[in-house]
Design an enzyme around this catalytic site. Structure first.
Site, PDB file in Angstrom:
ATOM      1  N   SER A  23      30.945  -7.504 -14.468  1.00  0.00           N
ATOM      2  CA  SER A  23      32.256  -8.140 -14.429  1.00  0.00           C
ATOM      3  C   SER A  23      32.143  -9.599 -13.971  1.00  0.00           C
ATOM      4  CB  SER A  23      33.172  -7.363 -13.480  1.00  0.00           C
ATOM      5  OG  SER A  23      32.553  -7.240 -12.218  1.00  0.00           O
ATOM      6  N   HIS A  70      27.867  -6.055  -5.839  1.00  0.00           N
ATOM      7  CA  HIS A  70      27.854  -7.070  -4.789  1.00  0.00           C
ATOM      8  C   HIS A  70      27.208  -6.590  -3.483  1.00  0.00           C
ATOM      9  CE1 HIS A  70      30.649  -8.808  -7.569  1.00  0.00           C
ATOM     10  NE2 HIS A  70      30.809  -9.887  -6.815  1.00  0.00           N
TER      11      HIS A  70
END
Ligand code: DGL
Length: 255
Positions: A8, A183
């Site tokens: 993303s 992340h």
């Protein structure tokens, strides 16, 4: 072999790093849908639609294999993508589960799953782990970790506050922590320290390299050519890549 990596945004660089270090692929195309990040707060149909658009892009790049580095897209859109593609498409959830299985054999182990809201809501990690007999599962969506990493905040007071906020209900040391979001490996040191460095951390990037090595015959490449694409501000993605990857010997081609 030419590999595509889809995320993303920039978070998938954590997966890219492990794949580059594995030296399996001589050419890698990375695409980050930076215009629409985060996926983790979107509804399942939007995640599927965005991921299928990304697949259209990869189809024009003549890749041999696609890695969906994004856990949220892996959780919601992998099947839809696979049904529309002739090349192998691998998500990060199955490799993550396999990595956990290799490291944690005690089914009473306490496993903390950290992922985005959409990934947690999909129940993918929880259902697969339950099916394997793991009983003590705890799932948390620490959404603020994503913007902190995007801001290059990997330690310090702000992160400590945010970790205390999300980890308050976890009043024990988990045996394993699944870093179920691209992340989170960038916060691995901080998360590990929070739990006194006693938990085993499962990182999608490392898990996927083992998974690919079992799936296809591999040989070492001497250099890897990287090409970056993004739906918005590719220069910023490349800047982050240079910083996070710290791999000066690899070629960065212009997009
Ligand atoms: N790449 C997403 C994931 O791994 C995290 C960022 C987002 O929410 O888009 O789930």
């Amino acid at each position: 072999m030419k590999l595509g990596i889809f995320d993303s945004g920039a978070g998938g660089l954590s997966v890219l790093k492990s794949i580059i270090e594995s030296r399996i692929f001589d050419s890698i195309i990375y695409y980050g849908d930076t215009a629409r990040l985060p996926y983790g707060t979107k509804d399942p149909q939007s995640i599927i639609n965005f991921s299928l658009e990304a697949l259209d892009f990869f189809n024009s790049q003549k890749i041999d294999m696609l890695v969906v580095a994004c856990n949220t897209a892996s959780a919601h859109a992998l099947k839809a993508m696979q049904s529309k593609s002739k090349i192998p498409i691998i998500g990060v959830i199955e490799p993550g589960i396999k990595a956990l299985q290799n490291k944690i054999t005690n089914q009473d182990a306490r496993i903390l799953i950290l992922a985005t809201k959409a990934t947690i809501q999909s129940g993918q990690y929880q259902d697969r782990l339950k099916a394997l007999g793991y009983k003590n599962l705890y799932a948390i969506a620490p959404s603020l970790f994503v913007p902190l990493v995007e801001e290059n905040i990997f330690d310090g007071k702000i992160l400590e506050e945010v970790m205390s906020f999300y980890f308050k209900p976890i009043d024990f040391i988990p045996d394993a922590i699944i870093l179920g979001c691209t992340h989170f490996p960038l916060l691995a040191n901080a998360i590990s320290q929070y739990f006194q460095n006693k938990s085993i951390l499962i990182h999608s990037g490392e898990a996927i390299v083992d998974f690919i090595k079992h799936k296809i015959p591999t040989q070492n490449t001497s250099t890897t050519t990287l090409k970056f694409f993004a739906s918005s501000d590719v220069e910023s993605l490349k800047k982050t890549a240079r910083k996070w990857l710290d791999l000066p010997n690899y070629s960065f081609l212009k997009t």
